[in-house]
Design a protein around this motif. Sequence first.
Motif, PDB file in Angstrom:
ATOM      1  N   PHE A   1       0.833  -1.211   0.000  1.00  0.00           N
ATOM      2  CA  PHE A   1       0.000   0.000   0.000  1.00  0.00           C
ATOM      3  C   PHE A   1       0.865   1.258   0.000  1.00  0.00           C
ATOM      4  O   PHE A   1       0.651   2.176  -0.797  1.00  0.00           O
ATOM      5  N   PHE A   2       1.872   1.301   0.878  1.00  0.00           N
ATOM      6  CA  PHE A   2       2.730   2.492   0.956  1.00  0.00           C
ATOM      7  C   PHE A   2       3.622   2.624  -0.272  1.00  0.00           C
ATOM      8  O   PHE A   2       3.890   3.739  -0.731  1.00  0.00           O
ATOM      9  N   LYS A   3       4.073   1.514  -0.825  1.00  0.00           N
ATOM     10  CA  LYS A   3       4.897   1.590  -2.041  1.00  0.00           C
ATOM     11  C   LYS A   3       4.073   2.090  -3.223  1.00  0.00           C
ATOM     12  O   LYS A   3       4.581   2.844  -4.062  1.00  0.00           O
ATOM     13  N   SER A   4       2.812   1.674  -3.289  1.00  0.00           N
ATOM     14  CA  SER A   4       1.919   2.178  -4.334  1.00  0.00           C
ATOM     15  C   SER A   4       1.662   3.661  -4.145  1.00  0.00           C
ATOM     16  O   SER A   4       1.593   4.437  -5.113  1.00  0.00           O
ATOM     17  N   PHE A   5       1.553   4.075  -2.892  1.00  0.00           N
ATOM     18  CA  PHE A   5       1.351   5.480  -2.541  1.00  0.00           C
ATOM     19  C   PHE A   5       2.540   6.326  -3.018  1.00  0.00           C
ATOM     20  O   PHE A   5       2.367   7.391  -3.631  1.00  0.00           O
ATOM     21  N   VAL A   6       3.738   5.829  -2.740  1.00  0.00           N
ATOM     22  CA  VAL A   6       4.962   6.534  -3.156  1.00  0.00           C
ATOM     23  C   VAL A   6       5.062   6.579  -4.675  1.00  0.00           C
ATOM     24  O   VAL A   6       5.473   7.593  -5.262  1.00  0.00           O
ATOM     25  N   ARG A   7       4.670   5.489  -5.341  1.00  0.00           N
ATOM     26  CA  ARG A   7       4.731   5.452  -6.806  1.00  0.00           C
ATOM     27  C   ARG A   7       3.822   6.508  -7.421  1.00  0.00           C
ATOM     28  O   ARG A   7       4.169   7.142  -8.425  1.00  0.00           O
ATOM     29  N   GLU A   8       2.641   6.709  -6.818  1.00  0.00           N
ATOM     30  CA  GLU A   8       1.725   7.734  -7.324  1.00  0.00           C
ATOM     31  C   GLU A   8       2.317   9.127  -7.185  1.00  0.00           C
ATOM     32  O   GLU A   8       2.190   9.961  -8.085  1.00  0.00           O
ATOM     33  N   PHE A   9       2.969   9.404  -6.056  1.00  0.00           N
ATOM     34  CA  PHE A   9       3.640  10.691  -5.878  1.00  0.00           C
ATOM     35  C   PHE A   9       4.737  10.879  -6.922  1.00  0.00           C
ATOM     36  O   PHE A   9       4.916  11.965  -7.479  1.00  0.00           O
TER      37      PHE A   9
ATOM     38  N   ILE B   1       8.575   5.629 -15.503  1.00  0.00           N
ATOM     39  CA  ILE B   1       7.877   4.401 -15.111  1.00  0.00           C
ATOM     40  C   ILE B   1       8.569   3.827 -13.879  1.00  0.00           C
ATOM     41  O   ILE B   1       9.740   3.457 -13.923  1.00  0.00           O
ATOM     42  N   LYS B   2       7.833   3.802 -12.776  1.00  0.00           N
ATOM     43  CA  LYS B   2       8.382   3.290 -11.519  1.00  0.00           C
ATOM     44  C   LYS B   2       7.567   2.081 -11.088  1.00  0.00           C
ATOM     45  O   LYS B   2       6.363   2.183 -10.870  1.00  0.00           O
TER      46      LYS B   2
END
Length: 493
Positions: A355-363, A372-373
Motif C-alpha cells: 500500500f505504501f509503495k503504491s502510494f509513493v509510486r503515485e507521488f 515508469i516506476k
Amino acid sequence: MNLSIIRYILGHVLRIEGILMMLPCIVGLLYQETEGFSYFMIAILTFVFGLLLKRKKPENHIFYLKEGCAATALSWILMSFFGCLPFILTGEIPSFTNAMFETVSGFTTTGSSILGDVEALSHASLFWRSFTHWIGGMGVLVFLLAVVPLSGGSNMNLMKAESPGPSVGKLVPKVRSTAGILYKIYFALTLIQIILLLLGKMPAFDAIVTSFGTAGTGGFGIKNDSMASYSPYIQWVVTIFMFLFGVNFNFYYLILFRQIRKAFSMEEVKYYCLIVIGAIAFIFVNILPLYATTGESLRHAAFQVSTIITTTGFATTDFNLWPETCRFVLVLLMFVGACAGSTGGGIKVSRIMLFFKSFVREFHAYAHPKSIKKVTMDKKPVDSEMLRTTSVYLAAFLFIFIISVFALSFEGKDFITNFTAVAATLNNIGPGLELVGPTQNFAHFSTFSKWVLAFDMLAGRLELFPLLLLFYPELWKEAFTSHISFKKRKCSI
C-alpha cells in the motif's frame, strides 16, 4: 460450480474434526471428568456426519478458486458448529450463541471470550478451547492437503482460499508436499515451546495448552488473569514464540534448507522486525514510571507488542491503564498484524508495504509523469494483479469494519469499546480496550452483536473473500444451474 467436490471436502474436514475431538476425551479420562464423555459423543456424531457427506465420491474432481473459497468458508462454519456442541452438552456454555462465539473465536485464533471465569471449565474443555487455536492456526484444509490425497483439480485453490496474505505459493512443486512441510515446521516450533515451558517448571497441561494458543496466535488462557501469574521466564518464552509464529513460514523453510541469505533478505520479515522493535522501544519508555523495575517494564512492553501485532491476545498486565499514546500504538498494531504466511491475523505487513509503495509510486508519477516506476518486493516487480487485489482487500476490510461498528453502536456502548471490539475480532486479536479490555470479556454484548462479531472473526481469518462469496447470489445461481445440467446429461447417458 462443482457442488459434489465441495460436499466431498466437507466430509473429509468433519471426519478429521471428529478424530481430533477424541483428544479432549482422553484428557477428560486422565482427569476423571465426566465432560470427556460429552466430547466422545459429539466426536462420534461429527465423524459419522462426515462419513455421510463423503460416502459418494464426486465424478468430477476439478475445482477452481470459487469452489476452493466456498469449501473453505463452509468448512470453517461447519467445524465451528460441531465444535461448539460439547460446550452445550456439558452445560459449561449452555447458550448456543455463546458456545458458537467461543468456538468461532477458537478456530479463527481470535481469543475473544464470553467467559468470566475460565478456571471453572473442565480440563477437557480447556484443552479443546486451546486446541481449536492450534487447528485453526495453520488451517484445517492445509492439514487436509497434507494427509489426504485429493486427486485431480487444482489443490492450490484450497490453500489460496485459506492461507493468510496477499498471495500464497508452493515451497516445492507438489501442493501436498508444501502442506506437509508447513505442518512439520508448525509442529516442531510448538514442541520446542512446550519443552522450554516445561524447563521453566510450568505444569505439563498448562505448557501444552499455552503452546497451542501461542502457535495458533489465538490467546485463550486457562487462568483468569491470562499469563500474569506465571513467572517472568515463562512470559519471555511466550513472548519470543508469539513473535516467531508471526513470521512468514517461508522464512523457516529457507533456513531449514540452508538458504540463509535469501531468508534474511525477505523484505516483509525485515519490516516486521523493525515495527516490533520500534513499538517495544516506544512503549517501554512511556511505561517506565508505571512499574518497579526496568526489566519489568521491558517485559510487559515486549509481551504486549508481540501479543497484539501477532494477534495472539494473551496478556501479562492491564494495558487498558497505560498512557493514551501507548494504547494508540497498540491499536495501530492491531491493524498491521503479522506477516503473510504466518499464523497471525491482521491486514498483514506485506499488504501495508504494498500500500505504501503504491502510494509513493503515485507521488513519483505526479513529479515525473513520463517515468515508469515499478513497485517491488524482495527486489522483484509486483504485478498489477496483486496490487489490485491488495487495494480491493483494503476497501472491503474498511467497508466491513464500518458496517460492523455501526451495527454495534445500537447497543449504546462507548465508541472506543465498539471500535476496538470490531478491530479485535476482524483482525483476530482477542482483547480490545475499555469494556473489552484484557481484564474484561464479550459476554455483555447482545445476541445480535455477538453474531456480528462472530462473522467478523470468520471474515478476518479467511481474508474476507471466501466468506463474502457465500453471500454472492450469482455463485449459487450458477451452482444450481450447473447441478441441474449435470443431472440432465447423466440421465441422457
